[in-house]
Design a protein around this motif. Structure first.
Motif, short mmCIF file in Angstrom:
data_model
loop_
_atom_site.label_atom_id
_atom_site.label_comp_id
_atom_site.label_asym_id
_atom_site.label_seq_id
_atom_site.Cartn_x
_atom_site.Cartn_y
_atom_site.Cartn_z
N ALA A 228 0.53 -1.24 -0.06
CA ALA A 228 -0.22 -0.26 -0.03
C ALA A 228 0.84 0.76 0.15
O ALA A 228 0.70 1.76 -0.43
CB ALA A 228 -0.85 -0.16 1.12
N ALA A 229 1.84 0.87 0.59
CA ALA A 229 2.72 2.14 1.09
C ALA A 229 3.61 3.11 -0.88
O ALA A 229 3.65 3.06 -1.01
CB ALA A 229 4.08 2.35 1.81
N LEU A 230 3.82 1.74 -1.33
CA LEU A 230 4.52 1.43 -2.35
C LEU A 230 3.31 1.73 -3.49
O LEU A 230 3.97 3.22 -4.83
CB LEU A 230 4.41 0.40 -3.47
N GLY A 231 2.13 1.93 -3.48
CA GLY A 231 1.07 2.03 -4.35
C GLY A 231 1.14 3.49 -4.05
O GLY A 231 0.56 3.36 -5.70
N VAL A 232 0.75 4.15 -3.44
CA VAL A 232 0.49 5.87 -3.15
C VAL A 232 1.72 6.82 -4.00
O VAL A 232 1.34 7.96 -4.12
CB VAL A 232 0.38 6.03 -2.14
N ILE A 233 2.66 5.99 -3.99
CA ILE A 233 3.84 7.20 -4.61
C ILE A 233 3.67 6.92 -5.86
O ILE A 233 3.30 7.01 -6.74
CB ILE A 233 5.58 5.85 -4.69
N GLY A 234 3.66 8.90 -6.31
CA GLY A 234 3.36 9.96 -7.37
C GLY A 234 2.08 10.10 -7.46
O GLY A 234 1.23 11.01 -8.91
N MET A 235 0.81 9.86 -6.18
CA MET A 235 -0.16 10.39 -5.87
C MET A 235 -0.22 11.66 -5.21
O MET A 235 0.56 11.78 -4.84
CB MET A 235 -0.87 9.67 -5.57
N ASP A 236 -1.39 12.56 -5.80
CA ASP A 236 -1.38 13.62 -4.90
C ASP A 236 -2.68 13.68 -3.93
O ASP A 236 -3.51 12.29 -4.18
CB ASP A 236 -2.00 14.75 -5.95
N SER A 237 -2.98 14.49 -3.00
CA SER A 237 -3.88 13.69 -1.25
C SER A 237 -4.54 13.82 -2.85
O SER A 237 -5.76 12.62 -1.31
CB SER A 237 -3.47 15.04 -0.98
N ALA A 238 -5.61 14.22 -3.27
CA ALA A 238 -6.38 13.44 -3.69
C ALA A 238 -7.00 11.87 -4.30
O ALA A 238 -7.80 11.44 -3.92
CB ALA A 238 -7.31 13.89 -4.97
N GLU A 239 -6.04 11.78 -4.36
CA GLU A 239 -5.58 10.04 -5.60
C GLU A 239 -5.58 9.44 -4.96
O GLU A 239 -5.80 8.76 -3.82
CB GLU A 239 -4.49 10.32 -6.44
N ALA A 241 -6.46 9.86 -1.18
CA ALA A 241 -7.49 9.77 -0.39
C ALA A 241 -8.66 9.02 -1.08
O ALA A 241 -9.19 8.20 -0.83
CB ALA A 241 -8.22 11.03 -0.12
N GLN A 242 -8.32 8.16 -2.58
CA GLN A 242 -9.61 7.87 -3.29
C GLN A 242 -8.66 6.25 -3.62
O GLN A 242 -10.74 5.50 -3.41
CB GLN A 242 -10.09 8.33 -4.97
#
Length: 288
Positions: A228-239, A241-242
């Motif tokens: 999950a930690a790797l999965g959010v790399i490169g996302m903005d805050s809204a992304e 949260a979704q």
């Protein structure tokens, strides 16, 4: 129930402490705040003919700026940590956690070092300290070493601390720009049933450059949700949260949560997911 008889030693220096540990071996235990150990002694779950208090050794409760990290002495109480200006400035998420541990009596007597070394599985600090990348300084008569908080607790009541070693300090890195962390838990009888810690770093473009998600109090040791930690790399805050609920779900479902008097395993996994999402929301909102 009354405690069994024991001898209380009060060394004033580390060499004197290590001499006592060497002399008494497995018949001795070090004593910090005593909020966990004394309960176990009264219940006669544990017995040591010799208790060695650390309170007279200078410096073990100090909280200082150590350059790239905040050094928290192992004998610093939870209340002192929650109120210390350095912790409040650099580690506000951890200050908030410390201010919410158990009750005021435990916070004023219990020490961070004692909490970590006792390794009671239903505890708040380990997961948050792991998410913050903390390191633990362990010292013996022959020298000192450091151990990552992520590796320190092996299972219920078992740590990486070796015979003759004591924990002297917890070293928590100062956060970089854009880094925020939060912890949320649900507890019963002053102990967490499940806790979630989230640390998120956003770069200047508003994208996630690093993240850490940890679950505490559900298994015998804190557990990292690495995918999950790797999965959010490169996302903005809204992304973030979704996407996060779906990202953490598989790793939450795989947690080895047993049925006990704190609740059924499925119930604890559900709580863990809820607490982590709340922690991530708090860290993500502030980081944005």
């Amino acid at each position: 129930m009354l405690l069994r008889r024991f001898d209380l030693h009060k060394p004033e220096t580390l060499p004197a402490l290590f001499d006592l540990l060497d002399r008494h071996g497995e018949e001795a235990s070090v004593l910090a705040g005593g909020t966990e150990l004394l309960i176990a002694l009264k219940a006669r779950v544990l017995h040591y003919p010799h208790l060695i208090s650390l309170k007279a050794i200078a410096g073990l409760a100090d909280i200082v700026d150590a350059g790239d990290c905040i050094s928290i002495g192992a004998l610093a109480t939870h209340d002192a940590i929650a109120r210390h200006p350095l912790v409040c400035r650099y580690l506000p998420g951890y200050a908030a956690l410390s201010d919410n541990i158990a009750n005021i009596r435990v916070r004023c007597a219990g020490t961070l070092g004692g909490n970590l070394c006792f390794a009671e599985p239903h505890a708040d600090p380990p997961a948050m300290l792991a998410a913050l990348g903390a390191r633990l300084r362990l010292q013996s008569a022959t020298g000192s070493r450091e151990c990552a908080m992520a590796d320190f607790i092996h299972r219920d009541f078992e740590t990486d601390r070796q015979p003759g070693e004591i924990l002297t300090a917890i070293l928590v890195p100062k956060p970089v720009s854009g880094h925020r962390a939060a912890y949320r838990c649900y507890g019963a009888s002053h102990r967490p049933v499940a806790g979630g810690a989230a640390a998120i770093t956003m770069d200047e473009a508003g994208k996630c450059s690093a993240a850490a998600f940890w679950i505490g109090a559900v298994c015998g040791r804190p557990v990292a949700l690495e995918q999950a930690a790797l999965g959010v790399i490169g996302m903005d805050s809204a992304e973030i949260a979704q996407a996060l609920p779906a990202l953490i779900a598989p790793e939450i479902e795989a947690l080895e949560a047993s049925d006990d008097n704190h609740g059924a395993g499925d119930y604890k996994r559900h709580l863990a997911q809820t607490m982590l999402l709340r922690a991530a929301q708090a860290a993500n909102t502030v980081a944005a």
